[in-house]
Design a protein around this motif. Structure first.
Motif, short mmCIF file in Angstrom:
data_model
loop_
_atom_site.label_atom_id
_atom_site.label_comp_id
_atom_site.label_asym_id
_atom_site.label_seq_id
_atom_site.Cartn_x
_atom_site.Cartn_y
_atom_site.Cartn_z
N SER A 119 1.08 -1.06 -0.13
CA SER A 119 0.16 0.23 0.11
C SER A 119 1.09 1.35 0.19
CB SER A 119 -0.78 -0.15 1.64
OG SER A 119 -1.60 0.91 1.42
N THR A 172 -2.06 -1.06 -3.13
CA THR A 172 -3.01 -0.06 -3.26
C THR A 172 -2.75 1.34 -3.25
OG1 THR A 172 -4.65 -0.88 -1.78
CG2 THR A 172 -5.11 1.30 -2.14
N ASN A 225 -5.98 -1.78 -6.12
CA ASN A 225 -6.73 -1.69 -6.10
C ASN A 225 -6.35 0.23 -6.32
OD1 ASN A 225 -8.03 -3.80 -4.21
ND2 ASN A 225 -6.97 -3.73 -2.43
N SER A 263 -7.95 4.05 -2.74
CA SER A 263 -8.45 3.84 -0.74
C SER A 263 -9.06 5.52 -0.91
CB SER A 263 -7.33 3.36 -0.44
OG SER A 263 -7.52 3.71 1.09
N ARG A 287 -12.09 -2.84 -7.36
CA ARG A 287 -10.92 -2.08 -7.15
C ARG A 287 -11.27 -0.73 -5.82
NH1 ARG A 287 -9.20 -7.08 -6.74
NH2 ARG A 287 -7.63 -5.99 -6.02
N SER A 343 -10.64 0.76 -2.95
CA SER A 343 -11.72 0.79 -1.61
C SER A 343 -11.58 1.52 -0.91
CB SER A 343 -9.79 -0.67 -1.27
OG SER A 343 -8.97 0.80 -1.41
#
Length: 557
Positions: free
Chosen positions: A164, A195, A236, A239, A283, A285
């Motif tokens: 991430s 992500t 992803n 976010s 996808r 998040s």
């Protein structure tokens, strides 16, 4: 779910109990407060019964885990299958230092990486910029070119680790570097998992690391959606972050509302750009805060999940079940940590982590005890990771799904938070959506933050070690400090890269970015091409600044 006659009987019984029992006790032993409320100003009753839920439709409100409306979780068996990803946020100094911390955490059982970037990187400046001086490597790792990214992930197999990256305005550039590093490792883009935060609206609202105005920023985001849907299918692409909204001072209800309002804006922008909702929505998040009011926080996660499922189904007509699922990362609340008696922060973080797990998070970062004082030391970050491991492996809360589901108190709070959040979303809709409601959201957050501080100063809200249970203490020891000489060494490294690359190819790649930015073509392929030529972050963002201009924050009082 409950018989109306039985509900009426319970209501009368509760009223008689309050009159005959509670009132007599409180006459002798007055309650601690004249009224009890959550952080979102929801009244808290002495006790809850089915009557507080009214006519409660189980299938409509709850359902089963892994089924619409996903109140109880996005997976049928949740942590009985595998635990949430234990993803400790890390990044400081140079790429070499952060790589060492990453590998240490992986050796200690961390199951995913989470990268913090320094402030110059977050706002698109190279370390040799005059505007970067004094900030290089201070709040995260300095990344100027692909060479830094290669060092950052040295000996870390990107086909086996989920990463991430907390990066927003220049998210396309950092993602391009990650894809290029993977390619150098022999890992194809379709095998990458991770992500990018990529949530620019909350930067305007609450955090401030923006570069470009909203319209081109939204274009960059939808370009990433479209590119990854085809080329990086397991990534992803955003976010959508309530974490920073909460850290700025919002309530739990505002955190849900403003985060989902931002999410609505991103979905609508992607649809307007011609994307199929069921191609990109799976996808998406989210990123939430785990604050201090235990039951309200658990209810917050459940309410957000249910509300997002309804929005995606009813507003956007999504048909793929994965498009309806609100999957989220949680971080414990940095703003609740105190410099006074920092060891108390260990308990705060443990309870916040427990809230996130009881609320059904997909991944979790636990803050370290010394973060109110400095970047976390190795010892502190290990305690934070072990906190997650104790919750996951020792205390049984991961053995059943949604263990607080059915609690009259939690279900009542879930309903109330959903109502309050939906009221805010309706107001934002009336203003034309989140991009047009930035100042409104800022004012609401500021008012909530002011009230929170007033409550601390009046001792209406107790903070252990700050306004109660105060004690003298020795100055903290062994804090992590970033070497001031790091800035010079990072600039020297960047100078070496710039002197030894193919200048003509870099110039051509940057010009392709300029031309593409002025067209409707997707920017991701040309940005990837440029980072492979070792064009720097600052150079790429500089071209985009020339084309798009810069956003200037409105001052809100």
């Amino acid at each position: 779910m409950f018989d109306p006659k039985e509900l009426e009987r319970l209501k009368q019984s509760k009223e008689q109990w309050k009159e005959n029992k509670v009132s007599k006790v409180t006459q002798r032993f007055p309650e601690r407060r004249s009224e009890f409320k959550t952080d979102s100003d929801i009244p808290v009753d002495t006790v809850y019964t089915p009557d507080d839920l009214g006519v409660f439709n189980h299938d409509e409100k709850l359902g089963l885990p892994g089924e619409y409306p996903y109140t109880r979780g996005v997976q049928p068996n949740m942590y009985r299958g595998r635990h949430w990803t234990m993803r400790q946020y890390a990044g400081f100094g140079t790429a070499e230092e952060t790589n060492k911390r990453f590998r240490y955490l992986l050796d200690q059982g961390q199951t995913g990486l989470s990268c913090a970037f320094d402030l110059p990187t977050q706002i698109g400046y190279d370390s040799d910029s005059d505007l970067a001086q004094g900030e290089i490597g201070k709040v995260g790792v300095a990344i100027d070119t692909l060479a830094d990214m290669e060092i950052l992930f040295d000996q870390i197999p990107l086909d086996k680790v989920s990463t991430s990256m907390t990066i927003n305005a220049p998210a396309a550039v950092l993602l391009a570097m990650y894809i290029a590093v993977a390619e150098k490792q022999g890992v194809s883009a379709e095998k990458l998992n991770g992500t990018i935060q990529n949530d620019i609206l909350k930067e305007y609202i609450a955090r401030g690391t923006y570069i470009f105005p909203p319209e081109p920023s939204m274009r960059l985001i939808t370009d990433i959606f479209a590119y990854c849907a085809e080329q990086v299918p397991n990534w992803n692409t955003i976010s959508i972050s309530g974490y920073h909204i909460r850290e700025a001072g919002s309530t739990a209800a505002q955190e849900i509302a403003f985060t989902l309002a931002d999410g609505i804006a991103y979905v609508q922008a992607a649809i307007d750009a011609g994307l199929d909702v069921d191609k990109f929505a799976p996808r998406l998040s989210f990123f939430f805060n785990a604050h201090l009011n235990f039951f309200e926080e658990v209810a917050k996660f459940r309410a957000a999940r249910r509300l997002w499922a309804k929005i995606m189904k009813e507003r956007f007509g999504a048909k793929n079940p994965k498009s309806l699922m609100l999957r989220f990362h949680t971080q414990t609340a940095g703003s609740t940590l105190t410099a006074q008696q920092p060891d108390v922060n260990i308990m705060r973080v443990a309870y916040q982590a427990l809230m996130a797990v009881l609320g059904g998070t997909q991944s979790l970062h636990t803050n370290s005890r010394d973060e109110a004082l400095a970047l976390p030391s190795e010892e502190s970050v290990l305690i934070a990771l072990r906190t997650q491991q104790v919750i996951g492996y020792e205390i049984g809360v991961a053995d059943t799904v949604d263990p607080l589901g059915g609690s009259y108190h939690v279900e009542y709070l879930t309903d109330e938070l959903e109502k309050k959040a939906m009221e805010y979303i309706s107001k934002i809709d009336d203003m034309g959506g989140a991009p047009n409601a930035i100042e409104f959201m800022q004012r609401e957050i500021q008012a909530s933050a002011y009230k929170y501080q007033q409550d601390i100063e009046s001792e209406e809200r107790i903070v252990v070690g700050v306004n109660k249970f105060i004690m003298k203490q020795e100055p903290p020891k062994d804090l992590l400090r970033v070497d001031p000489a790091l800035g010079e060494s990072q600039k020297a490294k960047l100078k070496h890269v710039k002197e030894n690359r193919d200048h003509a190819r870099v110039h051509e790649a940057l010009e392709r970015i300029r031309v593409t930015a002025q067209s409707n073509e997707n920017l991701m392929p040309v940005i990837i091409e440029a980072v492979k030529e070792y064009a720097s972050l600052g150079e790429i963002c500089g071209v985009l600044r020339d084309v798009y201009g810069e956003y200037r924050q409105q001052i809100i009082f």
